[in-house]
Design an enzyme around this catalytic site. Structure first.
Site, PDB file in Angstrom:
ATOM      1  CD  GLN A   1      -1.478   0.024   3.615  1.00 39.96           C
ATOM      2  OE1 GLN A   1      -2.650   0.277   3.322  1.00 39.96           O
ATOM      3  NE2 GLN A   1      -1.103  -0.197   4.854  1.00 39.96           N
TER       4      GLN A   1
ATOM      5  CG  ASP B   1      -9.550   0.848   0.003  1.00 37.73           C
ATOM      6  OD1 ASP B   1     -10.715   1.169  -0.285  1.00 37.73           O
ATOM      7  OD2 ASP B   1      -9.209   0.502   1.158  1.00 37.73           O
TER       8      ASP B   1
ATOM      9  CD  GLN C   1      -8.823  -5.251   4.347  1.00 35.92           C
ATOM     10  OE1 GLN C   1      -7.882  -5.027   5.095  1.00 35.92           O
ATOM     11  NE2 GLN C   1      -9.445  -4.306   3.677  1.00 35.92           N
TER      12      GLN C   1
ATOM     13  CE  LYS D   1      -9.872  -2.038   7.659  1.00 35.90           C
ATOM     14  NZ  LYS D   1      -9.185  -1.958   6.368  1.00 35.90           N
TER      15      LYS D   1
END
Length: 428
Positions: free
Chosen positions: A175, A239, A332, A334
């Site tokens: 990311q 995202d 996802q 998380k």
């Protein structure tokens, strides 16, 4: 294997790898002022729109004198999308050293799953523990079981889940944070398999009609070919924090929306692309319905863009609901929002035999300790991909997660090799 008892549990407040951000305030138009934001927070618990990320460091002591660490962590956008409220370590340290320690001290450290399940169901004053507490303490319990048995954390987790661990590193998802150009170029040079996240969380970043994101995807394709190693075939994962829903609105199977996803597919070609959190419908039921509507529209038009569930997909029950409804190509998991770290593994396993793949995610606001623990969950479950974390600098998180998987695989291979006395020759 002899018993190894837990003899003490201690909690120390500390810092996490990034910051807590008030997502609602940002979505409502809070303007950046350097690294911070101007304006007042709107989510309960926040004193500022951006404030320092915090953790609670948990040390589990064993009767042989060893101490095993886990870190309580909560996501960057705490209190949003149905998640637990902002995690404040000073408030929760007495809970860990009090009721949690009372339950776990004296128990056999080798019984990871039983200890983790006990923690998961524990209530204090009629309420379950904050997900961050369950997450951090269970990491310590996983490490304690590995220490007590002489096994890797991967093998302890695999034994608890009934899985055969991966024999190669799980694809890491990098990311970029807001530094979506230079950080992504770093990823290309290192050949990161899934990238770049890109943090598309405002109209400014996606464009009034989505044009800014399209230009960025075109750049990704071109630059990956220029900088990536020979044979590099990345998967683009972006995202958008519900911003596609913000600029287009429902219904999501109409031509305008489907055509935009077709344009994203064309911009990414020849590489696959997946879009996380295309909209935020405000609750789980409506989110599932909106994502099913979008997926059906894309399927009818033969648009090959994968959709990733994030908002309103927090708990194990949420993951199950999205998978059962066929609402996403990937969910996802998380990790801090699932509570106990074994619950993340169970959520990945729930995707087995379905059309939904499991992305073992988490947050930039974790720590090196929690990130390494998650690398073992990824290996134990052979997840589709695992997030590079913590932080937004990319390199550090990628190093932590990738290296933990590589060293674990190497150790498991060494320990599985027969010794010279075990080898059998043809003459024998």
């Amino acid at each position: 294997m002899p018993n190894m008892k837990i003899t003490g549990i201690h909690a120390t407040p500390g810092y996490a790898g990034f910051f807590f951000d008030d997502q609602r305030a940002i979505k409502q138009g809070a303007q950046q002022d350097g690294f911070t934001y101007d304006g007042e927070p709107v989510t309960d618990g926040f004193d500022e729109i951006r404030q320092a990320g915090e953790t609670l460091i948990v040390d589990v002591e064993l009767e042989d004198g060893s101490t095993i660490r886990g870190d309580c962590a909560a996501v960057q956008y705490s209190g949003a999308g149905g998640r637990d409220p902002l995690f404040q370590p000073e408030e929760y340290a007495p809970v860990v050293e009090g009721p949690v320690a009372d339950e776990l001290e004296g128990r056999d450290a080798t019984e990871f799953l039983a200890n983790a399940e006990l923690l998961e169901e524990l209530e204090v004053e009629g309420e379950r523990l904050h997900t961050a507490i369950r997450y951090g303490v269970s990491q310590s319990l996983l490490g304690a079981a590995a220490e007590a048995t002489g096994a890797t954390k991967t093998d302890v987790m695999a034994d608890a889940l009934g899985t055969d661990p991966a024999t190669e590193p799980v694809p890491v998802f990098g990311q970029s944070g807001d530094d979506r150009y230079s950080n992504t170029e770093k990823m290309f040079v290192k050949g990161v398999p899934v990238l770049p996240h890109a943090l598309i969380n405002s109209v400014e970043k996606i464009g009034e009609d989505g044009e800014t994101l399209l230009e960025y995807v075109e750049w990704l394709t071109k630059r990956s070919q220029e900088l990536g190693p020979d044979g590099y075939e990345p998967r683009f994962h972006i995202d958008v924090y519900g911003m596609i829903g913000e600029i287009f609105g429902p219904p999501y199977d109409r031509d305008e929306v489907v055509d935009y996803f077709a344009a994203l597919e064309e911009a990414a070609a020849p590489y696959p692309i997946q879009i996380e959190g295309p909209m935020d419908a405000g609750n789980r039921a409506d989110q599932i319905a909106a994502m099913v509507e979008l997926r059906e529209g894309l399927a009818d038009a033969n648009v090959d863009v994968d959709i990733v569930a994030d908002e309103w997909c927090n708990t194990f029950e949420d993951v199950r609901a999205f998978v059962d409804a066929g609402a996403a190509d990937l969910v996802q998991v998380k990790t801090p929002d699932l509570g106990g770290i074994h619950r993340s593994g169970q959520a990945v396993r729930y995707c087995e035999g379905t059309d939904t793949r499991a992305y073992l995610g988490g947050t930039c606001n974790e720590t090196a300790t929690s990130s390494r623990a998650c690398a073992h969950v990824a290996l134990a479950t052979n997840a589709a991909q695992v997030l590079a974390k913590p932080g937004m600098g990319f390199d550090e998180g990628y190093m932590i997660v990738e290296n933990e998987m590589r060293r674990t695989i190497a150790r498991r291979k060494r320990e599985q090799l027969p010794s010279s006395t075990d080898e059998v020759t043809a003459d024998d």
